[in-house]
Design an enzyme around this catalytic site. Structure first.
Site: not given
Length: 512
Positions: A139, A169, A243
């Site tokens: 993402h 992911d 992230s």
């Protein structure tokens, strides 16, 4: 409002996952640059000490291999920004992702699509190969027009996307340099236990490479973000921009990849999640070779076996997963798997919950033939199945009813359960947009103080089978429930159709 309108309203309501109840927000950790100053200040974790009294040696060794990832993408209008979520387009968290990314910071100007401005977003990553191979979250780079990597020493390099996988992911990037780059080593996440100390690296809010300390709070968390959820929950503060950053053990080896947080305010509240390294390392290895991953496919909808379900189908204890629906023409259908089967093992692996089967099948190469052990109506069977290829556009498969005429008797009440049932009439089919051959017992009302309500039955549900025997009308359903009660069973197993999905629901008689 007519009863049919009420049923239609209930039927189209979304069935959300339980994780939505736990916390108001689940957020990805890659912010836009203009959101940096909107951060809330997170208090430092107190009482954390390394075995030697300091984490400084670990930080000094790992920090040079942690990178900042800046992506450039064409800005979308606020009402269309839906791809920022790592949880996929059907996640119950999507509304929160859209709200978070649209309303924080400066809104995108209303310009024609061909003149839409570009936006930048930040994330983190870490170097696993001295040739410039970098791991991050999917993402972080999903939909990017260009990707730039900033090394710990400030060097900025263009990056190429080598491979990515939305289901896990994860993504792999590559940068070119004239010299070997510092790297971090993979660790063994399976050895992690709640209470173990961990360090989270990344670039929160664009401030620069940062490290925080905490402990493993839990293992095996399912955020309903995909079929392979097995997150490590940590209390080390991680925020937007973290992230893709590494989660390391106190020996400096990577045991996870920071991915998401639960938060009511956009900042860390001590509930963060990381992808386990043992899962990530396998996926990364495949992405480095082929750029994408082919997953195995069975074509079944499955659900856990609860104690009430086990009692209803004759199992001594809850085990395996219950097949709620089999897609037409799927490998499962071709192999003879049936709705109501309980899959207890696959390819020699014991199946304890739906995640076990999802991961087991996904890891098998399409075209491979494997053996399933199933429990069917009191007997154990072995079924050989050729695993198919999982395509994103594969339909689940529609449910067709039988072709007989429906009963005209309505308003039957199932004993003790608190259900008001009616036939699926032509008016009901038209009002609820059902197929012309749809039959079963339509749930007209549910007593909120009875067992059916507590078990999750809703007005608008259609009961298509009772104790794994198909029913075509309210009378047949009522008679089957009465028979189950007379047989001395503690609960009755209902196969319920809701929208385009089917699921088994075990309703206990004792609480009726």
């Amino acid at each position: 409002m007519s009863p049919i309108q009420t049923l239609r309203r209930h039927r189209v309501a979304a069935l959300l996952g339980a994780a939505l109840i736990v916390s108001p927000f689940a957020l990805p950790l890659a912010p836009r640059l203009n959101d940096v100053l909107a951060a809330t200040v997170t208090p430092p974790v107190t009482g954390m000490t390394a075995p030697s009294g300091s984490f400084a040696p670990v930080v000094a060794a790992d920090k040079p291999a942690v990178v900042t990832i800046t992506t450039v993408m064409k800005a979308q209008q606020p009402d269309t920004m839906s791809d920022a979520s790592p949880f996929g387009g059907t996640s119950p968290f999507d509304d929160y992702f859209r709200h978070f990314f649209d309303d924080q910071g400066q809104p995108a100007p209303k310009t024609p699509p061909e003149q839409a401005p570009r936006t930048e977003a930040l994330g983190s990553g870490f170097i696993v190969g001295d040739d410039g191979t970098i791991v991050t979250n999917n993402h972080v780079v999903d939909g990017a027009q260009s990707i730039k990597v900033t090394l710990d020493d400030g060097t900025e390099l263009p990056a190429k996307l080598i491979g990515h996988d939305a289901k896990n992911d994860l993504a792999v990037l590559k940068v070119k340099t004239g010299k070997p780059l510092p790297t971090v080593k993979w660790g063994d996440s399976d050895k992690l236990m709640p209470g173990d100390q961990v360090l989270a690296f990344g670039n929160p809010f664009g401030l620069g490479t940062t490290v925080t300390a905490g402990i493993v709070s839990a293992r095996g968390r399912d955020l309903h973000s995909g079929p392979f959820d097995d997150f490590i929950q940590i209390d080390a503060p991680i925020n937007r921009g973290n992230s893709g950053g590494p989660l390391t053990a106190v020996n400096g080896n990577v045991v996870g990849i920071n991915t998401a947080i639960f938060s009511p305010n956009g900042g860390s509240v001590g509930v963060g999640f990381a992808i386990p390294s043992d899962q990530a390392q396998k996926v990364v290895a495949k992405l480095m070779k082929g750029g994408s991953i082919q997953y195995g496919y069975l074509g079944v909808q499955i659900q856990p076996v609860t104690p009430d379900m086990a009692s209803a189908i004759g199992l001594d204890h809850p085990a395996g997963v219950l097949v709620a629906q089999v897609s037409d023409g799927s490998p499962a259908a071709n192999a003879g798997i049936e709705t109501g089967d309980v899959i207890t093992s696959f390819a020699g692996l014991d199946i304890k919950d739906p995640r076990d089967l999802s991961r087991g099948v996904a890891d098998v190469a399409p075209g491979t033939r494997e053996t399933l052990n199933v429990w069917r109506k009191g007997q154990s069977l072995q079924i050989s199945v050729e695993v198919g290829r999982n395509e994103d556009d594969m339909a689940t498969g529609s449910v067709t009813g039988d072709q007989g005429q429906p009963s005209t008797e309505q308003g039957l009440r199932a004993p003790a359960l608190g259900l008001g049932l009616m036939d699926v009439t032509p008016d009901a089919r038209q009002a609820m947009n059902l197929a012309g051959n749809q039959h079963g017992a339509l749930v007209e009302r549910v007593d909120p103080n009875k067992a059916a309500s507590a078990s999750g039955i809703q007005p608008g549900d259609i009961i298509v089978a009772v104790d794994q025997h198909p029913v075509r009308s309210a009378r047949q359903a009522n008679q089957a429930i009465v028979q189950a009660a007379k047989s001395g069973k503690k609960s009755v197993l209902l196969l319920v159709e809701r929208g385009d999905a089917q699921m088994f629901v075990a309703v206990p008689f004792a609480s009726g």
